[in-house]
Design a protein around this motif. Structure first.
Motif, PDB file in Angstrom:
ATOM      1  N   ASN A 130      52.355  10.084  64.302  1.00 29.04           N
ATOM      2  CA  ASN A 130      50.941   9.921  63.986  1.00 29.04           C
ATOM      3  C   ASN A 130      50.188  11.076  64.640  1.00 29.04           C
ATOM      4  O   ASN A 130      50.265  11.280  65.856  1.00 29.04           O
ATOM      5  N   SER A 131      49.499  11.843  63.819  1.00 29.40           N
ATOM      6  CA  SER A 131      48.853  13.070  64.299  1.00 29.40           C
ATOM      7  C   SER A 131      47.372  12.884  64.580  1.00 29.40           C
ATOM      8  O   SER A 131      46.727  13.794  65.109  1.00 29.40           O
ATOM      9  N   VAL A 140      38.899  12.645  67.288  1.00 31.98           N
ATOM     10  CA  VAL A 140      40.260  12.489  66.780  1.00 31.98           C
ATOM     11  C   VAL A 140      40.834  13.860  66.460  1.00 31.98           C
ATOM     12  O   VAL A 140      40.204  14.654  65.745  1.00 31.98           O
ATOM     13  N   TYR A 141      42.032  14.121  66.962  1.00 37.71           N
ATOM     14  CA  TYR A 141      42.655  15.438  66.830  1.00 37.71           C
ATOM     15  C   TYR A 141      42.871  15.831  65.367  1.00 37.71           C
ATOM     16  O   TYR A 141      43.276  15.014  64.534  1.00 37.71           O
ATOM     17  N   PHE A 149      45.499  14.787  74.564  1.00 39.04           N
ATOM     18  CA  PHE A 149      45.815  13.567  73.825  1.00 39.04           C
ATOM     19  C   PHE A 149      45.744  12.357  74.755  1.00 39.04           C
ATOM     20  O   PHE A 149      46.248  12.388  75.887  1.00 39.04           O
ATOM     21  N   VAL A 150      45.125  11.293  74.252  1.00 34.42           N
ATOM     22  CA  VAL A 150      45.077  10.027  74.988  1.00 34.42           C
ATOM     23  C   VAL A 150      46.109   9.055  74.423  1.00 34.42           C
ATOM     24  O   VAL A 150      46.921   8.493  75.155  1.00 34.42           O
ATOM     25  N   ARG A 151      46.104   8.885  73.104  1.00 33.84           N
ATOM     26  CA  ARG A 151      47.064   7.982  72.440  1.00 33.84           C
ATOM     27  C   ARG A 151      46.954   8.170  70.930  1.00 33.84           C
ATOM     28  O   ARG A 151      45.922   8.623  70.421  1.00 33.84           O
ATOM     29  N   PRO A 152      48.009   7.794  70.198  1.00 28.13           N
ATOM     30  CA  PRO A 152      47.912   7.819  68.734  1.00 28.13           C
ATOM     31  C   PRO A 152      46.974   6.726  68.250  1.00 28.13           C
ATOM     32  O   PRO A 152      46.857   5.677  68.885  1.00 28.13           O
ATOM     33  N   LYS A 370      36.071   4.503  60.850  1.00 30.06           N
ATOM     34  CA  LYS A 370      35.240   4.286  62.040  1.00 30.06           C
ATOM     35  C   LYS A 370      35.531   5.315  63.121  1.00 30.06           C
ATOM     36  O   LYS A 370      34.618   5.773  63.814  1.00 30.06           O
ATOM     37  N   LEU A 371      36.796   5.693  63.263  1.00 30.15           N
ATOM     38  CA  LEU A 371      37.169   6.646  64.292  1.00 30.15           C
ATOM     39  C   LEU A 371      36.723   8.065  63.959  1.00 30.15           C
ATOM     40  O   LEU A 371      36.483   8.873  64.848  1.00 30.15           O
TER      41      LEU A 371
END
Length: 400
Positions: A130-131, A140-141, A149-152, A370-371
């Motif tokens: 997941n990118s 969001v990357y 990066f924090v998390r997918p 939403k993200l």
């Protein structure tokens, strides 16, 4: 020729591998199915509907029974209008002709004896992830540095199904495989290329003697962030070969197909809000080139602004080979939505072929909207109203 896949027109010198239209035709009784994998980024029904009509006329294969999937290589000439460039008309016509000729040739090459269908659900967990990673600043990357990066923000789907067809002499006639990662990467920089899936398919074909067709899975939110192209080719080849070795015969009680029209709307958007989202990301994470990207997105939104709320029409499709289902969706489909279809299907073995029969941009899930992030910024690449992805899930599950 303009190479598709970037924000601005790409350039290439020379080619590795081939850009192909690969067709597999199956027949049982009076029913025929045709499945095509095409080494291009994507193409709209404007150019595919005439192809389908010609194939139906010349082969007798009904339009509902024909699935045309784009492998989504980012290293082929452009066949659509996206971001800051258009299509190459000569190449697009060659793609149309190639699809027709591939199906016609496969139809003429049908085996004289019964073939056996074999299947195995393989796996490849390292080619892709997941990118859409949540960054330390809450964005969001998309592109840029990868040290924050924090998390997918969503799942990755490692499933790699292999469908094989052998004749009475045990010769491999055809192999179809499916996996869900963006098709980006060349062995040599600056080359036209089918990228790692297509290169793997062509090498497997040379080694096995049977036609090898790749179908791009639900990979709108999935990219490779770590491996080089050669590593990906080797890993995909290994996973496909392993699955083929384990494939077991499965009965085919029937071939079946459904293709339905699906209506959706162009989303409404707040220009100031969307401009701020694009500008904020590009100015922080992209560097000087970010200003050019901001301009491209402003230009796309100017074109889309008067189209807000317009209704559009596309295709959804389901094919059934015995108890194995292949679902055709016309978008860069978020993996979460593809998994929802798989999990709710009445068929244990259900797989998604995205960018099939049309292209209507990215289709994120509601949480993805939403993200935020590149995949949901309004543009030619992402214009369907939020909720379209979930509506497609409901329609597809009903078709299944």
């Amino acid at each position: 020729m303009v190479i598709a896949g970037g924000i601005h027109p790409g350039k290439a010198s020379g080619q590795e591998g081939k850009l192909r239209a690969v067709a597999v035709v199956l027949t049982q009784g009076q029913t025929k199915l045709a499945i095509v994998g095409c080494d291009i980024l994507m193409v709209t029904r404007q150019h595919l509907d005439p192809v389908v009509a010609e194939i139906e006329t010349t082969t007798g294969i009904p339009a509902a029974n024909l699935l045309i999937n784009c492998t989504h290589t980012h290293h082929a000439p452009s066949t659509m209008i996206v971001h800051g460039y258009g299509l190459d008309e000569t190449f697009t016509k060659r793609v149309q002709r190639g699809i027709v000729q591939a199906v016609q040739a496969a139809n003429a090459n049908l085996s004289k004896d019964d073939c056996q269908f074999l299947f195995h659900l393989g796996e490849e967990k390292t080619v892709g992830q997941n990118s859409r990673q949540l960054l330390s600043d809450g964005q969001v990357y998309w592109v840029g540095p990868r040290d924050q990066f924090v998390r997918p923000t969503g799942p990755f789907d490692p499933e790699l199904p292999v469908l094989a067809f052998r004749d009475s002499a045990d010769k491999l006639r055809a192999l179809i495989f499916n996996h869900s990662t963006h098709t980006i990467g060349t062995r040599q920089p600056g080359k036209r290329s089918p990228s790692f899936y297509g290169l793997a398919a062509q090498e497997l074909e040379a080694e096995s003697g049977g036609t090898v067709c790749y179908l791009e899975g639900a990979s709108g939110s999935t990219h490779n962030l770590e491996l080089n192209c050669d590593d990906m080719v080797k890993r995909i080849k290994g996973a496909v070969s392993d699955a083929l070795a384990k494939a077991k015969p499965r009965p085919v009680t029937r071939l079946a197909a459904l293709k339905r029209s699906f209506k959706f709307k162009v989303r409404s958007f707040d220009e100031a809000k969307e401009d701020e989202a694009v500008s904020r990301y590009c100015r922080k994470w992209v560097g000087p080139y970010g200003e050019q990207i901001i301009t491209v997105f402003r230009d796309m939104r100017k074109v889309l602004a008067p189209q807000q709320g317009q209704e559009r029409d596309t295709w959804l499709q389901v094919l059934l080979i015995g108890d194995v289902a292949i679902v055709g969706v016309p978008a860069e489909y978020f993996t979460k939505l593809g998994l929802d279809i798989k999990n709710r299907s009445p068929f244990r073995y259900t797989y998604v072929a995205e960018l099939a029969n049309d292209w209507i941009g990215y289709l994120p899930d509601l949480d993805g909207h939403k993200l935020g992030g590149y995949q949901v910024w309004p543009g030619f690449h992402s214009y369907a109203e939020p909720g379209t992805g979930e509506r497609i899930v409901e329609e597809i599950v009903g078709m299944l």
